[in-house]
Design a protein around this motif. Structure first.
Motif, PDB file in Angstrom:
ATOM      1  N   HIS A 182       3.748  14.783   6.271  1.00 13.76           N
ATOM      2  CA  HIS A 182       5.036  15.057   5.630  1.00 13.76           C
ATOM      3  C   HIS A 182       5.725  16.217   6.333  1.00 13.76           C
ATOM      4  O   HIS A 182       5.090  17.226   6.667  1.00 13.76           O
ATOM      5  CB  HIS A 182       4.821  15.405   4.157  1.00 13.76           C
ATOM      6  CG  HIS A 182       6.021  15.974   3.473  1.00 13.76           C
ATOM      7  ND1 HIS A 182       7.256  15.353   3.472  1.00 13.76           N
ATOM      8  CD2 HIS A 182       6.183  17.130   2.757  1.00 13.76           C
ATOM      9  CE1 HIS A 182       8.120  16.092   2.783  1.00 13.76           C
ATOM     10  NE2 HIS A 182       7.496  17.175   2.344  1.00 13.76           N
ATOM     11  N   LEU A 183       7.038  16.081   6.551  1.00 13.24           N
ATOM     12  CA  LEU A 183       7.854  17.136   7.155  1.00 13.24           C
ATOM     13  C   LEU A 183       8.803  17.691   6.105  1.00 13.24           C
ATOM     14  O   LEU A 183       9.580  16.950   5.501  1.00 13.24           O
ATOM     15  CB  LEU A 183       8.646  16.582   8.336  1.00 13.24           C
ATOM     16  CG  LEU A 183       9.648  17.533   9.016  1.00 13.24           C
ATOM     17  CD1 LEU A 183       8.947  18.791   9.528  1.00 13.24           C
ATOM     18  CD2 LEU A 183      10.380  16.821  10.152  1.00 13.24           C
ATOM     19  N   HIS A 184       8.749  18.996   5.887  1.00  6.85           N
ATOM     20  CA  HIS A 184       9.662  19.654   4.962  1.00  6.85           C
ATOM     21  C   HIS A 184      11.058  19.769   5.589  1.00  6.85           C
ATOM     22  O   HIS A 184      11.198  19.918   6.802  1.00  6.85           O
ATOM     23  CB  HIS A 184       9.161  21.055   4.625  1.00  6.85           C
ATOM     24  CG  HIS A 184       7.939  21.086   3.755  1.00  6.85           C
ATOM     25  ND1 HIS A 184       7.743  22.034   2.777  1.00  6.85           N
ATOM     26  CD2 HIS A 184       6.850  20.282   3.703  1.00  6.85           C
ATOM     27  CE1 HIS A 184       6.582  21.822   2.176  1.00  6.85           C
ATOM     28  NE2 HIS A 184       6.014  20.767   2.733  1.00  6.85           N
ATOM     29  N   PRO A 201      11.895   7.715   6.391  1.00  2.82           N
ATOM     30  CA  PRO A 201      11.234   8.372   5.270  1.00  2.82           C
ATOM     31  C   PRO A 201      10.961   9.846   5.570  1.00  2.82           C
ATOM     32  O   PRO A 201      11.434  10.382   6.581  1.00  2.82           O
ATOM     33  CB  PRO A 201       9.929   7.583   5.137  1.00  2.82           C
ATOM     34  CG  PRO A 201       9.606   7.234   6.571  1.00  2.82           C
ATOM     35  CD  PRO A 201      10.943   7.045   7.286  1.00  2.82           C
ATOM     36  N   ASP A 202      10.174  10.516   4.715  1.00  8.73           N
ATOM     37  CA  ASP A 202       9.720  11.881   5.013  1.00  8.73           C
ATOM     38  C   ASP A 202       8.197  11.960   5.067  1.00  8.73           C
ATOM     39  O   ASP A 202       7.633  13.042   5.202  1.00  8.73           O
ATOM     40  CB  ASP A 202      10.280  12.894   4.006  1.00  8.73           C
ATOM     41  CG  ASP A 202       9.923  12.581   2.568  1.00  8.73           C
ATOM     42  OD1 ASP A 202       8.736  12.387   2.267  1.00  8.73           O
ATOM     43  OD2 ASP A 202      10.837  12.516   1.718  1.00  8.73           O
ATOM     44  N   VAL A 203       7.528  10.801   4.948  1.00 11.33           N
ATOM     45  CA  VAL A 203       6.077  10.721   5.100  1.00 11.33           C
ATOM     46  C   VAL A 203       5.767   9.561   6.036  1.00 11.33           C
ATOM     47  O   VAL A 203       6.341   8.478   5.889  1.00 11.33           O
ATOM     48  CB  VAL A 203       5.369  10.494   3.745  1.00 11.33           C
ATOM     49  CG1 VAL A 203       3.850  10.365   3.945  1.00 11.33           C
ATOM     50  CG2 VAL A 203       5.667  11.633   2.783  1.00 11.33           C
ATOM     51  N   VAL A 204       4.872   9.791   6.986  1.00 13.60           N
ATOM     52  CA  VAL A 204       4.406   8.721   7.861  1.00 13.60           C
ATOM     53  C   VAL A 204       2.889   8.655   7.765  1.00 13.60           C
ATOM     54  O   VAL A 204       2.205   9.686   7.769  1.00 13.60           O
ATOM     55  CB  VAL A 204       4.838   8.925   9.328  1.00 13.60           C
ATOM     56  CG1 VAL A 204       4.286  10.231   9.895  1.00 13.60           C
ATOM     57  CG2 VAL A 204       4.421   7.742  10.196  1.00 13.60           C
ATOM     58  N   SER A 205       2.366   7.450   7.622  1.00 14.73           N
ATOM     59  CA  SER A 205       0.925   7.251   7.561  1.00 14.73           C
ATOM     60  C   SER A 205       0.420   6.938   8.967  1.00 14.73           C
ATOM     61  O   SER A 205       0.764   5.911   9.549  1.00 14.73           O
ATOM     62  CB  SER A 205       0.592   6.107   6.598  1.00 14.73           C
ATOM     63  OG  SER A 205      -0.768   6.081   6.298  1.00 14.73           O
ATOM     64  N   VAL A 206      -0.390   7.862   9.512  1.00 16.99           N
ATOM     65  CA  VAL A 206      -0.887   7.721  10.880  1.00 16.99           C
ATOM     66  C   VAL A 206      -2.211   6.965  10.844  1.00 16.99           C
ATOM     67  O   VAL A 206      -3.167   7.417  10.203  1.00 16.99           O
ATOM     68  CB  VAL A 206      -1.083   9.096  11.550  1.00 16.99           C
ATOM     69  CG1 VAL A 206      -1.474   8.930  13.009  1.00 16.99           C
ATOM     70  CG2 VAL A 206       0.183   9.940  11.428  1.00 16.99           C
ATOM     71  N   PRO A 207      -2.295   5.808  11.517  1.00 19.07           N
ATOM     72  CA  PRO A 207      -3.519   4.997  11.444  1.00 19.07           C
ATOM     73  C   PRO A 207      -4.741   5.753  11.960  1.00 19.07           C
ATOM     74  O   PRO A 207      -4.661   6.576  12.874  1.00 19.07           O
ATOM     75  CB  PRO A 207      -3.197   3.799  12.349  1.00 19.07           C
ATOM     76  CG  PRO A 207      -1.703   3.733  12.378  1.00 19.07           C
ATOM     77  CD  PRO A 207      -1.244   5.161  12.316  1.00 19.07           C
ATOM     78  N   GLY A 208      -5.895   5.457  11.359  1.00 19.15           N
ATOM     79  CA  GLY A 208      -7.139   6.033  11.841  1.00 19.15           C
ATOM     80  C   GLY A 208      -7.426   5.594  13.263  1.00 19.15           C
ATOM     81  O   GLY A 208      -7.269   4.413  13.610  1.00 19.15           O
ATOM     82  N   SER A 209      -7.836   6.535  14.122  1.00 17.98           N
ATOM     83  CA  SER A 209      -8.109   6.273  15.542  1.00 17.98           C
ATOM     84  C   SER A 209      -6.912   5.612  16.217  1.00 17.98           C
ATOM     85  O   SER A 209      -7.080   4.833  17.166  1.00 17.98           O
ATOM     86  CB  SER A 209      -9.364   5.402  15.699  1.00 17.98           C
ATOM     87  OG  SER A 209     -10.473   6.013  15.089  1.00 17.98           O
ATOM     88  N   MET A 232       0.850  -1.186   0.000  1.00 12.58           N
ATOM     89  CA  MET A 232       0.000   0.000   0.000  1.00 12.58           C
ATOM     90  C   MET A 232       0.889   1.241   0.000  1.00 12.58           C
ATOM     91  O   MET A 232       1.972   1.245   0.591  1.00 12.58           O
ATOM     92  CB  MET A 232      -0.930   0.009   1.207  1.00 12.58           C
ATOM     93  CG  MET A 232      -1.878  -1.165   1.249  1.00 12.58           C
ATOM     94  SD  MET A 232      -3.240  -0.959   2.428  1.00 12.58           S
ATOM     95  CE  MET A 232      -4.323   0.118   1.496  1.00 12.58           C
ATOM     96  N   ILE A 233       0.409   2.272  -0.669  1.00 12.98           N
ATOM     97  CA  ILE A 233       1.167   3.527  -0.752  1.00 12.98           C
ATOM     98  C   ILE A 233       0.195   4.684  -0.553  1.00 12.98           C
ATOM     99  O   ILE A 233      -0.809   4.806  -1.263  1.00 12.98           O
ATOM    100  CB  ILE A 233       1.927   3.615  -2.101  1.00 12.98           C
ATOM    101  CG1 ILE A 233       2.789   4.894  -2.155  1.00 12.98           C
ATOM    102  CG2 ILE A 233       0.992   3.508  -3.299  1.00 12.98           C
ATOM    103  CD1 ILE A 233       3.766   4.911  -3.329  1.00 12.98           C
ATOM    104  N   ASN A 234       0.474   5.508   0.443  1.00  6.61           N
ATOM    105  CA  ASN A 234      -0.386   6.633   0.774  1.00  6.61           C
ATOM    106  C   ASN A 234       0.073   7.880   0.028  1.00  6.61           C
ATOM    107  O   ASN A 234       1.136   7.903  -0.598  1.00  6.61           O
ATOM    108  CB  ASN A 234      -0.378   6.875   2.286  1.00  6.61           C
ATOM    109  CG  ASN A 234      -1.709   7.404   2.786  1.00  6.61           C
ATOM    110  OD1 ASN A 234      -2.454   8.060   2.057  1.00  6.61           O
ATOM    111  ND2 ASN A 234      -2.040   7.135   4.044  1.00  6.61           N
ATOM    112  N   ALA A 235      -0.731   8.935   0.101  1.00  8.18           N
ATOM    113  CA  ALA A 235      -0.424  10.172  -0.614  1.00  8.18           C
ATOM    114  C   ALA A 235       0.959  10.684  -0.249  1.00  8.18           C
ATOM    115  O   ALA A 235       1.326  10.747   0.927  1.00  8.18           O
ATOM    116  CB  ALA A 235      -1.479  11.230  -0.297  1.00  8.18           C
TER     117      ALA A 235
END
Length: 560
Positions: free
Chosen positions: A468-470, A496-504, A238-241
């Motif tokens: 995402h953190l610049h 990485p520079d993007v982390v996908s935070v799980p819902g709830s 899976m790949i998030n935005a």
């Protein structure tokens, strides 16, 4: 993110930002780069100097963010309006000059007026002189996947989303999926005789998350965002935005049993992008958006399955096996782990270059959505949202409940009036044994230079959010869906520079603040960023002044 001393070549390129209408059935103007969608691929070697002239031919202002580039020593080149620069006006231009660092699969996109969702995107590939895992592949392909909307995001969709009429806060639902600017079953990816191919996947969607697979082939992941990793084999991922994933395939590993014996041998196979339907707030098979403009055919419903064709010869023929039959076979295999969007099981390619320092500071961020005083659903980070039609993060004396625009970007304030920023220093609280990073109440957090900050992202919303953190990457320590990662991968966390935070759920990340500047941190779902899920880290203003950093004349002219 240590200092860079190696000098490389100078790579110059001109990007013209203008609108095009590339699809005859559509009346939608796309914000294009050099009259292409996506924009042209920009390529350089690590430590080269990129000199990119951006000419704005739009009727509105614009800017470009170079996603994944740290901008060490050039914080004013980051492209974040209100944080690092003023926007490039209509008929104006700006030359971005920065070091190509770090290496890996980066990309560029608009960071103003929702132009990203309307097409202002393109690949930015920073190569290493010696690529890790280079012996595993002979050629490579870049696939940029994005949402397609029949209506213009920067005017119609955004104004509807952030309106009282949108009583449930429903995000605009894409009408289709496009990869490299082409719709499903119209993109043919040629192998050109190669059997070992690297794919660089860039999720440039405004909203959607996808599951990626290639029929009958294992995928060997070798890079997450811009971090090389030890080959990690999956059947799909899976790949998030805003995330990027590189993997290689070996066509000699194709499972011949994948094609039924009663059909002719196939000369092509499907590359699949399956949108995650759970993240959409409505039933995409039947929902007619209230803002939708009637087109022919009408209505249009999103097909969550996108198919590209990997052509094994030069015939550009479709696979001989049925699409649904292949899906059924996939479902019986070791399919994607829904709880591993961050792919925490991979290991950094170089353990010695991935030393993880101990935390010196702490910050807890609570993510919520609720109605504001105008009865509009907005996103809040620690009870602060921003309210701006210009998506600015400039510092200004306002209500503690919002962040608004101003004519002086944060970065300029850091070097002209640093004592007037009004950001409190970290303090000891009951929240953590470490000093806690403090906010000024307007979404600005002062971070001491060289601080190692543990950030806990606590998601009170039921949906997943990619943050995402610049100007930095960060280590993912653990998540609510993989809490054991903290101990299991100690000392070898991915970066990485993007982390996908799980819902709830929650995610814990750690970053080293060794890059002075004003760096925004935000949800990379475009609608959520505009709803308010964004703030800024002010890192090391004294260090900027000590090194004699000043605003360029070009930057000053943009702010007049």
């Amino acid at each position: 993110m240590s200092a860079i001393t190696t000098e490389g070549a100078t790579i110059s390129q001109t990007l013209i930002i203008d609108t095009i209408m590339p699809y005859s059935p559509s009346q939608k103007p796309i914000v294009a780069v050099n009259y292409n969608f996506p924009g042209p691929s920009i390529e350089a070697y690590e430590n080269d100097t990129l000199v990119i002239r951006v000419i704005n031919k739009l009727a509105q202002p614009t800017t470009v963010h170079w996603h994944g580039i740290f901008q060490i020593g050039t914080p004013d080149m980051d492209g974040a309006v209100g944080a690092t620069q003023c926007a490039i006006p209509s008929s104006g231009e700006m030359t971005y000059r920065f070091r190509a660092y770090p290496a890996g699969t980066a990309w560029y996109h608009g960071h103003y007026l929702d132009q990203y969702a309307d097409g202002l995107i393109g690949p930015l590939i920073i190569r290493r002189r010696v690529e890790p895992n280079q012996e595993q592949y002979d050629t490579e392909r870049v696939l940029t996947v994005s949402d397609w909307y029949n209506d213009v995001a920067r005017t119609k969709l955004l104004s509807w989303y952030l309106s009282k009429n949108n009583t449930k806060g429903i995000e605009p639902i894409p009408d289709a999926i496009v990869v490299n600017g082409k719709f499903s079953q119209s993109l043919f990816v040629k192998t050109s005789g190669a059997t070992r191919i690297r794919f660089r996947i860039i999720n440039a969607a405004a909203f959607s998350m996808y599951t990626v697979s290639i029929d009958g082939l294992p995928l060997h992941i070798i890079e997450l965002d811009q971090t090389p990793v030890v080959p990690y084999t999956v059947s799909s991922f899976m790949i998030n935005a805003a995330q990027r994933v590189s993997f290689y395939v070996n066509l000699n590993e194709f499972d011949q049993n994948f094609v039924p014996p009663d059909v002719p041998p196939t000369k092509s196979i499907y590359i699949r992008f399956k949108a995650d339907m759970d993240m959409y707030p409505v039933d995409i098979s039947s929902c007619i958006a209230p803002y939708a403009t009637p087109y022919l055919p009408y209505p249009v419903f999103l097909n969550p399955l996108y198919l590209a064709i990997l052509s094994l010869d030069s015939s550009n023929s479709l696979p001989t096996y049925p699409v649904n039959q292949a899906t059924s076979r996939l479902s019986n295999r070791d399919f994607v782990n829904r709880q591993d969007v961050n792919i925490l099981g991979v290991r950094p390619f170089s353990q010695t270059n991935n030393l993880v320092p101990c935390a010196t500071h702490f910050l807890n961020i609570v993510i919520t959505f609720r109605r504001d005083s105008n009865n509009i659903t907005r996103g809040f980070l620690n009870n602060v949202t921003y309210g701006s039609d210009e998506n600015n993060l400039s510092n200004k004396s306002i209500s503690v409940q919002s962040i608004t625009s101003d004519k002086i970007p944060l970065l300029h304030q850091m070097i002209t009036t640093p004592n007037a920023l009004g950001n409190p220093s970290p303090i000891i609280t009951n929240e953590s044994p470490l000093p806690v990073i403090q906010s000024d109440g307007n979404g600005h957090y002062l971070v001491p230079y060289q601080a190692v900050v543990d950030i806990r992202l606590e998601n009170k919303d039921e949906d997943e959010h990619p943050f995402h953190l610049h100007g930095h990457s960060f280590w993912i320590i653990s998540t609510s869906e993989n809490p054991q990662a903290k101990q299991r991968y100690r000392g070898a966390y991915i970066q990485p520079d993007v982390v996908s935070v799980p819902g709830s759920g929650w995610a814990k990340i750690r970053f080293l603040a060794n890059n002075s500047g004003a760096w925004v941190f935000h949800c990379r779902i475009e609608w959520h960023m505009y709803a308010g899920l964004i703030f800024a880290f002010i890192v090391g203003p004294d260090e900027l002044l000590a090194h004699g950093y000043t605003s360029s004349d070009n930057q000053k002219l943009l702010c007049q």
